[in-house]
Write a protein that holds these residues in place. Sequence first.
Motif, mmCIF file in Angstrom:
data_model
loop_
_atom_site.group_PDB
_atom_site.id
_atom_site.type_symbol
_atom_site.label_atom_id
_atom_site.label_comp_id
_atom_site.label_asym_id
_atom_site.label_seq_id
_atom_site.Cartn_x
_atom_site.Cartn_y
_atom_site.Cartn_z
ATOM 1 N N GLN A 146 0.818 -1.237 -0.078
ATOM 2 C CA GLN A 146 0.009 -0.072 0.167
ATOM 3 C C GLN A 146 0.776 1.201 -0.018
ATOM 4 O OE1 GLN A 146 -3.019 0.344 2.851
ATOM 5 N NE2 GLN A 146 -2.747 2.504 3.309
ATOM 6 N N TYR A 147 0.495 2.106 -0.687
ATOM 7 C CA TYR A 147 1.214 3.392 -0.795
ATOM 8 C C TYR A 147 0.232 4.695 -0.830
ATOM 9 C CZ TYR A 147 4.775 0.331 -2.967
ATOM 10 O OH TYR A 147 5.542 -0.809 -3.231
ATOM 11 N N ILE A 148 0.619 5.862 -0.025
ATOM 12 C CA ILE A 148 -0.272 6.885 -0.282
ATOM 13 C C ILE A 148 0.375 7.740 -1.163
ATOM 14 C CG2 ILE A 148 -0.769 9.115 1.076
ATOM 15 C CD1 ILE A 148 -0.765 7.439 3.707
ATOM 16 N N ILE A 149 -0.486 8.043 -2.161
ATOM 17 C CA ILE A 149 0.242 8.823 -3.446
ATOM 18 C C ILE A 149 -0.326 10.216 -3.536
ATOM 19 C CG2 ILE A 149 0.270 6.731 -4.869
ATOM 20 C CD1 ILE A 149 -2.403 7.745 -6.312
ATOM 21 N N GLY A 150 -1.186 10.814 -2.522
ATOM 22 C CA GLY A 150 -1.837 11.808 -2.486
ATOM 23 C C GLY A 150 -2.628 12.015 -1.289
ATOM 24 N N TYR A 151 -3.190 13.405 -1.181
ATOM 25 C CA TYR A 151 -4.157 13.409 -0.368
ATOM 26 C C TYR A 151 -5.404 14.577 -1.061
ATOM 27 C CZ TYR A 151 -1.038 12.147 3.143
ATOM 28 O OH TYR A 151 -0.112 11.552 3.802
ATOM 29 N N SER A 152 -6.556 14.426 -0.509
ATOM 30 C CA SER A 152 -7.958 14.849 -1.024
ATOM 31 C C SER A 152 -8.017 16.222 -0.584
ATOM 32 C CB SER A 152 -9.004 14.213 -0.480
ATOM 33 O OG SER A 152 -9.386 14.466 0.857
ATOM 34 N N VAL A 153 -8.722 17.108 -0.986
ATOM 35 C CA VAL A 153 -9.187 18.320 -0.565
ATOM 36 C C VAL A 153 -9.032 18.576 1.225
ATOM 37 C CG1 VAL A 153 -10.466 20.430 -0.361
ATOM 38 C CG2 VAL A 153 -10.283 19.587 -2.472
#
Length: 400
Positions: free
Chosen positions: A134-141
Amino acid sequence: MAFPYVVQQGDTWLRIAARYGIHASSLHMANPQIQEAPYLIAGQVIYIPYRPDHVYMIQEGDTFYEIARRFNVPIQILLNANPSVDPRSLKIAQSLVIPLTTSGEIVRTDAEYGPVQLMEDAERLCERYPFIRQYIIGYSVMGKPIIALRIGTGEREIHFNGAVHANEWITSPILMKYMEQYAKAYRSGTSWNGMDPQDCYNCNSLWVVPMVNPDGVELAQEGISPRHPYYRLLLQWNGGSFQFARWKANIRGVDLNDQFPAHWEEERERRGKKGPGPRDYSSEAPLTEPEAATLAEFTRAHNFDMVVSLHSQGEEIYWNYRDYEPSVSEEIARRFAQASGYRSVKLSGSDAGYKDWFIQEFRKPGFTIEVGQGRNPLPLQDFREIYQDVAGLLTEALRS
């Protein structure tokens, strides 16, 4: 007979019904005072009908923690189900209500699938199947993580994504269930969807972004309260309605699949939307929204040989874009159609979508799949049939 339950943040009628193994209609009947409300509100007290297998009698030596562990129920869920019980002072023969537990399957498909369910399932999948990464590739608003899951070690890199549109959230459990079944087949070494999972794993690196638009999905499923930072704006953008089930956009009222730099100006003019709303507003420029920008950056960072973006609904396969697509795309779409029963469509008059941008930017096969048939959000009772059709198509993507 019914017992009281204090509604928690994120609860919905279906999620509570699934947790306790009852029909949503039974839950509505036990709460006639609010059964017409589209959303539950945290702090409300509702009543849940008893079932005989809900109840456990405290035995000598029992502790609250041991009971939770024995029945595989999270501590907080057990506390919520028993508000009158002091967990530090259990009494012999005292009754505890035990919420329904799941079988060996991790990904449940009997209630709305939101960002909380996604993160919990992703963690459990990685624990059970350590070869899933699993990777966090970004974040929402709103700061929610946008995750990617990877399975496979092959040189051929394939990408699937879902829930670009909020009310099309059924695509997220489709992708997560697919990952779970793929991983289970790979571990067992058994044939899967007519393919050898070992060969598939060795030949492909599959990257799945199950939920591109977590803020929008949460809004569509749970609505808003006055505490929401966009409360007044969202009501304004939604025409004063508290019903957000058909909301497609992200939390700032931007349609993420009109955000990509593929003839974006023409799509914006065609849509004719001047400001934020439930759908079709392209914003003031491409990639202004962190969710779309994250997906574009993630795609640029990989040498994907093919991308598949799941949407709903229509049972159609879109495979072309302004003649930028490679010649093989039409043949792949034909095979997808054969595997799924969906219709291959040569589309025109549409721009600025993720598939459009990928084809134009990389000149490789890209596809938008409109899953299911009906009105968004698609009903969960159709999940099994939709999943069977789409799973064959996704497996065909790993063969192509």
